[in-house]
Write an enzyme that holds these catalytic residues in place. Structure first.
Site, PDB file in Angstrom:
ATOM      1  N   LYS A   1      20.012   7.350   4.974  1.00 40.95           N
ATOM      2  CA  LYS A   1      19.875   6.042   4.768  1.00 40.95           C
ATOM      3  C   LYS A   1      21.394   5.381   4.587  1.00 40.95           C
ATOM      4  O   LYS A   1      22.268   6.140   4.145  1.00 40.95           O
ATOM      5  CB  LYS A   1      19.302   5.741   3.420  1.00 40.95           C
ATOM      6  CG  LYS A   1      17.823   6.398   3.456  1.00 40.95           C
ATOM      7  CD  LYS A   1      17.392   6.464   1.905  1.00 40.95           C
ATOM      8  CE  LYS A   1      17.898   7.219   1.196  1.00 40.95           C
ATOM      9  NZ  LYS A   1      17.388   7.297  -0.182  1.00 40.95           N
TER      10      LYS A   1
ATOM     11  N   ASP B   1       0.797  -1.215  -0.152  1.00 45.21           N
ATOM     12  CA  ASP B   1       0.055  -0.041  -0.139  1.00 45.21           C
ATOM     13  C   ASP B   1       0.873   1.192   0.045  1.00 45.21           C
ATOM     14  O   ASP B   1       0.472   2.308  -0.579  1.00 45.21           O
ATOM     15  CB  ASP B   1      -0.843  -0.024   1.282  1.00 45.21           C
ATOM     16  CG  ASP B   1      -1.604  -1.240   1.299  1.00 45.21           C
ATOM     17  OD1 ASP B   1      -1.868  -1.858   2.311  1.00 45.21           O
ATOM     18  OD2 ASP B   1      -2.202  -1.728   0.264  1.00 45.21           O
TER      19      ASP B   1
ATOM     20  N   ASP C   1      18.044   2.466  -5.637  1.00 41.68           N
ATOM     21  CA  ASP C   1      19.177   2.276  -6.591  1.00 41.68           C
ATOM     22  C   ASP C   1      20.544   1.770  -6.034  1.00 41.68           C
ATOM     23  O   ASP C   1      21.444   1.536  -6.650  1.00 41.68           O
ATOM     24  CB  ASP C   1      19.369   3.267  -7.732  1.00 41.68           C
ATOM     25  CG  ASP C   1      20.001   4.414  -6.990  1.00 41.68           C
ATOM     26  OD1 ASP C   1      21.000   4.894  -7.454  1.00 41.68           O
ATOM     27  OD2 ASP C   1      19.551   4.981  -6.107  1.00 41.68           O
TER      28      ASP C   1
END
Ligand SMILES: O=C(O)[C@H](O)[C@H](O)COP(=O)(O)O
Ligand SMILES: [Mg+2]
Length: 335
Positions: free
Chosen positions: A239, A21, A264
């Site tokens: 991240k 979702d 990526d």
């Protein structure tokens, strides 16, 4: 370790579409490469929204603030609202404010550009360095005199924040080195005091950044001179590190079991998803090649050539599960 599923058929895409979702997207190398939109990215985002999916953008790039990123999304024709966009510049500002409780009377010395400066302003943290003209001059060769003048070092500084900086120069590095190695620099940063403790923070530690279809030195590489010279290990916000994950979870309240992270970069995006207990989709339009999964031993849940493949889920031949004459469940191309 099971190798990731390479998705390649309309049914693969349809299964992925029905399974999640919330779709969290990395930007550089997925949605765009530098200032060029990646073919089909806009259609893919519209397609997901058209199927009622929640879309969030999580970029390590600290060159732009969220309002600046929103302008880039608009310019490149990618549908996004500002509150759907999270950058490492914003996450770093939030981390200083809410986690480190950075004192209002102290300053952050910025090794970066407008994006970081704007986000510090947004959370009301004082700053210096960055794009300030005084800190964007080349030093005369072998001349340190300007760096030892009375006002060269601001004793109110209590943190050095490093991010993507296309205007990196030796003078800024020298000032940051001074702050990070002064007496008591590894101690607490206190309100009402000067000197002493100085936090060392990176917005992100990506080694390379994709732009114009090529790779270039990224924020992580730009911080190496300070890491090596000061021998200090910085706190990294972006991240795959915890501060960015905590910011995503506190801002967006996601259900990990129904969320997928699309990126990526194995070392930032895929590890980020794994630490966040989310499935991951590696797309091959950025820094990672398919064979890197094996050499790096980092395995996404799925691999796809380009995020635009997802739109085939709707238009491809739907396959009908049917019980064959011999009673087996078969899959037959649509009629
Ligand atoms: O060097 C950097 O800042 C990063 O490589 C880059 O900007 C990554 O951005 P992302 O792929 O997280 O959107
Ligand atoms: Mg990327």
């Amino acid at each position: 370790m099971a190798s990731p599923r390479k998705l390649s058929t309309p049914q693969d895409y349809a299964d992925l579409l029905s399974r999640y979702d919330t779709w969290l997207f990395d930007c550089d190398g997925v949605i765009w490469s530098g200032d060029e939109v990646i073919d089909g990215a806009s259609k893919a985002v519209d397609f997901l929204r058209g199927h009622g999916k929640r879309v969030i953008f999580v970029t390590n790039n600290a060159a732009r603030s969220r309002p600046m990123l929103k302008k880039k999304f608009d310019r490149l024709g990618i549908a996004a609202t500002e509150d759907e966009i999270l950058s490492s510049a914003y996450a770093a500002a939030v981390y200083l404010k809410n986690v480190l409780k950075f004192p209002a009377d102290r300053k952050v010395f910025v090794m970066g550009m407008e994006g970081i400066e704007a986000e510090l302003d947004t959370v009301g943290i004082q700053r210096c360095g960055g794009t300030h003209p005084e800190d964007n001059k080349f030093l005369p060769a072998n001349d340190y005199s300007s760096l030892v003048e009375e006002d060269a070092i601001d004793p109110a500084v209590g943190a050095v924040l490093c991010g993507f900086d296309m205007h990196l120069n030796y003078a800024k590095l020298c000032k940051a080195y001074r702050y990070l190695t002064r007496e008591g620099a590894q101690g607490p940063v206190l309100a009402g005091k000067t000197g002493g403790g100085c936090h060392f923070i990176l917005t992100n530690d990506d080694k390379v950044v994709p732009a114009m279809g090529q790779l270039w030195p990224g924020s992580g590489s730009l911080a190496t001179p300070l890491i090596d010279s000061t021998k200090r290990e910085p706190i990294v916000v972006g991240k795959p590190h915890a501060p960015m994950l905590e910011t995503v979870k506190s801002l967006y309240n996601i259900d990990e079991s129904r969320s997928i992270f699309v990126g990526d970069n194995l070392h930032t995006d895929i590890l980020f998803a794994q630490d966040g207990k989310m499935d991951s989709l590696l797309v091959l339009t950025g820094v990672t090649k398919e064979e890197d999964c094996e050499t790096e031993a980092i395995w996404p849940s799925f691999i796809m050539d380009n995020i635009s493949n997802i739109v085939a889920a709707e238009t491809g031949p739907s396959r009908i599960g049917a019980v064959g004459v011999d009673g087996t469940i078969g899959i037959h191309a649509s009629l």
